[in-house]
Design a protein around this motif. Structure first.
Motif, PDB file in Angstrom:
ATOM      1  N   LEU A  94       0.803 -10.792 -20.495  1.00 16.33           N
ATOM      2  CA  LEU A  94       0.015  -9.929 -19.619  1.00 16.33           C
ATOM      3  C   LEU A  94      -0.947  -9.026 -20.388  1.00 16.33           C
ATOM      4  CD1 LEU A  94       2.573  -9.053 -16.807  1.00 16.33           C
ATOM      5  CD2 LEU A  94       0.811 -10.825 -16.849  1.00 16.33           C
ATOM      6  N   LYS A  95      -0.675  -8.811 -21.663  1.00 13.69           N
ATOM      7  CA  LYS A  95      -1.609  -8.029 -22.493  1.00 13.69           C
ATOM      8  C   LYS A  95      -2.965  -8.721 -22.578  1.00 13.69           C
ATOM      9  CE  LYS A  95       1.377  -5.419 -25.578  1.00 13.69           C
ATOM     10  NZ  LYS A  95       1.848  -5.270 -26.971  1.00 13.69           N
ATOM     11  N   LEU A  96      -2.979 -10.028 -22.384  1.00  8.84           N
ATOM     12  CA  LEU A  96      -4.244 -10.763 -22.398  1.00  8.84           C
ATOM     13  C   LEU A  96      -5.177 -10.280 -21.283  1.00  8.84           C
ATOM     14  CD1 LEU A  96      -2.857 -14.357 -22.979  1.00  8.84           C
ATOM     15  CD2 LEU A  96      -3.985 -12.884 -24.670  1.00  8.84           C
ATOM     16  N   TYR A  97      -4.589  -9.762 -20.215  1.00  6.48           N
ATOM     17  CA  TYR A  97      -5.370  -9.282 -19.072  1.00  6.48           C
ATOM     18  C   TYR A  97      -5.637  -7.771 -19.151  1.00  6.48           C
ATOM     19  CZ  TYR A  97      -4.130 -13.785 -17.050  1.00  6.48           C
ATOM     20  OH  TYR A  97      -3.959 -15.123 -16.821  1.00  6.48           O
ATOM     21  N   ASP A  98      -5.088  -7.111 -20.158  1.00  6.42           N
ATOM     22  CA  ASP A  98      -5.211  -5.661 -20.323  1.00  6.42           C
ATOM     23  C   ASP A  98      -6.475  -5.357 -21.135  1.00  6.42           C
ATOM     24  OD1 ASP A  98      -4.910  -2.966 -20.683  1.00  6.42           O
ATOM     25  OD2 ASP A  98      -2.933  -3.089 -21.635  1.00  6.42           O
ATOM     26  N   LYS A  99      -7.592  -5.376 -20.465  1.00  6.20           N
ATOM     27  CA  LYS A  99      -8.882  -5.237 -21.148  1.00  6.20           C
ATOM     28  C   LYS A  99      -9.103  -3.857 -21.761  1.00  6.20           C
ATOM     29  CE  LYS A  99     -10.872  -8.987 -18.536  1.00  6.20           C
ATOM     30  NZ  LYS A  99      -9.588  -9.488 -18.184  1.00  6.20           N
ATOM     31  N   GLU A 100      -8.504  -2.830 -21.168  1.00  2.00           N
ATOM     32  CA  GLU A 100      -8.662  -1.476 -21.688  1.00  2.00           C
ATOM     33  C   GLU A 100      -7.540  -1.078 -22.652  1.00  2.00           C
ATOM     34  OE1 GLU A 100      -9.397   1.310 -18.526  1.00  2.00           O
ATOM     35  OE2 GLU A 100     -10.818  -0.054 -17.555  1.00  2.00           O
TER      36      GLU A 100
END
Length: 155
Positions: free
Chosen positions: A89-95
């Motif tokens: 899910l960190k892959l989707y954590d752009k900020e």
């Protein structure tokens, strides 16, 4: 009996009491739920390979049949853990602040891997999700914690 410690056998017996009976066994359609209740995380294909069925009342699995399945699934390496899910899910954590767009999580659950259907995603969000903020972001670590601590059973 399979190479299952006594304490784990007691846990299996408890799951059988809840989901079926020690004498008659559990319905094979509930195999995945029984394994998940015992803190395992088998894939749908592994459940099918181990004898799980898609329709109720096709087959029963007795305790002496279940213990070797439990033992084998416990040794399986293709189970995700909390850290694996967080890394994904960190892959989707752009900020890089521990949040992601709810819409992206919903898309991933509906379209990728062993995808869920709309009703399953809604039930999952209702049970495990904090409300999204004004910009549509959710804290994903709390979602994963709740997901892994409170298994969701789909009919």
């Amino acid at each position: 009996m399979a190479d299952v410690p006594k304490r784990e056998v007691e846990n299996v017996e408890f799951v059988f009491e809840v989901m079926g009976s020690a004498n008659e066994g559990i319905d094979a359609v509930d195999l995945g739920d029984a394994l998940r209740a015992l803190n395992l995380n088998p894939t749908l294909s592994l459940i099918e390979k181990m004898g799980g069925t898609k329709k109720r009342n096709e087959k029963k699995i007795k305790m002496d049949e279940f213990l070797p399945i439990y033992s084998q699934v416990k040794k399986e390496k293709e189970q995700g853990c909390y850290e694996d899910f967080i890394e994904c899910l960190k892959l989707y954590d752009k900020e890089e602040n521990g949040t992601m767009m709810l819409a992206e999580l919903q898309h991933a659950l509906l379209a990728l891997g062993e995808s869920l259907d709309d009703e399953q995603v809604e039930a999952l969000f209702a049970d495990c999700m904090d409300p999204e903020d004004d910009e549509g972001f959710i804290p994903y670590s709390q979602f994963i914690q709740r997901l892994m601590s409170d298994p969701i059973v789909f009919d």
